[in-house]
Design an enzyme around this catalytic site. Structure first.
Site, PDB file in Angstrom:
ATOM      1  N   GLU A   1      57.917 -32.359  48.751  1.00  0.00           N
ATOM      2  CA  GLU A   1      57.487 -33.744  48.540  1.00  0.00           C
ATOM      3  C   GLU A   1      57.224 -34.460  49.865  1.00  0.00           C
ATOM      4  O   GLU A   1      56.217 -35.178  50.018  1.00  0.00           O
ATOM      5  CB  GLU A   1      58.555 -34.499  47.741  1.00  0.00           C
ATOM      6  CG  GLU A   1      58.686 -34.018  46.311  1.00  0.00           C
ATOM      7  CD  GLU A   1      59.843 -34.652  45.581  1.00  0.00           C
ATOM      8  OE1 GLU A   1      59.773 -34.765  44.355  1.00  0.00           O
ATOM      9  OE2 GLU A   1      60.836 -35.042  46.242  1.00  0.00           O
ATOM     10  N   LEU A   2      58.116 -34.286  50.806  1.00  0.00           N
ATOM     11  CA  LEU A   2      57.938 -34.930  52.107  1.00  0.00           C
ATOM     12  C   LEU A   2      56.683 -34.419  52.807  1.00  0.00           C
ATOM     13  O   LEU A   2      55.937 -35.188  53.431  1.00  0.00           O
ATOM     14  CB  LEU A   2      59.176 -34.701  52.975  1.00  0.00           C
ATOM     15  CG  LEU A   2      60.416 -35.479  52.533  1.00  0.00           C
ATOM     16  CD1 LEU A   2      61.674 -34.844  53.095  1.00  0.00           C
ATOM     17  CD2 LEU A   2      60.330 -36.928  52.973  1.00  0.00           C
TER      18      LEU A   2
ATOM     19  N   VAL B   1      62.825 -28.817  46.650  1.00  0.00           N
ATOM     20  CA  VAL B   1      61.802 -29.666  46.027  1.00  0.00           C
ATOM     21  C   VAL B   1      61.436 -30.823  46.945  1.00  0.00           C
ATOM     22  O   VAL B   1      60.259 -31.140  47.148  1.00  0.00           O
ATOM     23  CB  VAL B   1      62.275 -30.170  44.643  1.00  0.00           C
ATOM     24  CG1 VAL B   1      61.272 -31.168  44.068  1.00  0.00           C
ATOM     25  CG2 VAL B   1      62.458 -29.001  43.683  1.00  0.00           C
ATOM     26  N   CYS B   2      62.461 -31.454  47.522  1.00  0.00           N
ATOM     27  CA  CYS B   2      62.220 -32.592  48.412  1.00  0.00           C
ATOM     28  C   CYS B   2      61.426 -32.178  49.653  1.00  0.00           C
ATOM     29  O   CYS B   2      60.618 -32.959  50.170  1.00  0.00           O
ATOM     30  CB  CYS B   2      63.541 -33.233  48.820  1.00  0.00           C
ATOM     31  SG  CYS B   2      64.439 -33.978  47.439  1.00  0.00           S
ATOM     32  N   THR B   3      61.636 -30.972  50.120  1.00  0.00           N
ATOM     33  CA  THR B   3      60.878 -30.475  51.271  1.00  0.00           C
ATOM     34  C   THR B   3      59.380 -30.493  50.969  1.00  0.00           C
ATOM     35  O   THR B   3      58.566 -30.932  51.786  1.00  0.00           O
ATOM     36  CB  THR B   3      61.340 -29.051  51.638  1.00  0.00           C
ATOM     37  OG1 THR B   3      62.719 -29.097  52.039  1.00  0.00           O
ATOM     38  CG2 THR B   3      60.504 -28.470  52.771  1.00  0.00           C
TER      39      THR B   3
END
Length: 217
Positions: free
Chosen positions: A48-49, A44-46
């Site tokens: 977002e970044l 998920v963070c991938t």
């Protein structure tokens, strides 16, 4: 330490993918968006970044800087950045703070003081998914906390930034779901006499306390 809107954002020194920074000095006279991640190489963070990298130009237009944080070392961030560019189609074009000792995460009340580097539980990790919006005065303007399985809506962060910058300049508030260019609400602190001078085009008032007018330019 519990943080609230209006508090001074805690200052810190940290290593980032773009070198050592003093956070308040790094902000300077701009706005800042600090968004945090519990761990590198997470799905998920991938996304977002990568999304924030694509949106950076929009934040630039609003005099706002972006900075990420992840509770892993900077060297890991650099390796992760390659995956982000490959899968999301955009290079990470803003600094990422390395926080393997959890110093910043604890300072910003994302983790309890007793949290131990390398020994965090899944429940503790879940609390390191926050967004802080900080003004040029170094005060916290917005705090958002997201669950692990829900990607953040950065269009909303941009919308809030537009609202906060507008309402700081003019004596208005923005209604639910407001977007740039839509009607606004005259602030309750402005009486009708003063409102006539500030908003010469007038307003609609379905209730005396609800005065709707065009967005000031």
């Amino acid at each position: 330490m519990s943080l609230r809107i209006g508090d001074t954002a805690p200052n810190f020194q940290a290593q980032t993918t773009e070198g050592q920074i003093d956070f308040h000095q790094w902000i300077g006279d701009k706005w800042a968006i600090l968004f945090s991640h519990p761990k590198d190489f997470t799905p998920v963070c991938t996304t977002e970044l990568g999304t924030m990298a694509k949106m950076k130009a929009e934040f630039d237009k609003r005099n706002a800087k972006i900075i990420g944080l992840s509770a892993d070392p900077v060297d890991d961030h650099r390796r992760w950045a390659k995956d982000i560019e490959e899968t999301q189609g955009a290079p990470v074009n803003y600094p990422m703070i390395g926080d393997p000792d959890l110093k910043v995460a604890k300072l910003y009340d994302m983790l309890p003081a007793e949290a131990t580097p390398g020994k965090r539980t899944a429940a503790e990790n879940a609390t390191v998914r926050t967004v802080f919006m900080i003004g040029p005065d170094k005060k916290i303007k917005l705090m958002l906390f997201y669950p692990m399985t829900t990607g953040r809506n950065f269009d909303e962060v941009l919308r809030v930034l537009d609202s906060i910058q507008l309402t700081a300049k003019h004596k208005v508030a923005t209604p639910a779901n407001w977007k740039q260019g839509q009607d606004v609400i005259i602030a309750g602190s402005v009486n009708d006499e003063d409102a006539k001078k500030l908003f010469p085009e007038g307003w609609k008032a379905p209730k005396p306390y609800l005065r709707i007018t065009r967005q000031p330019k």
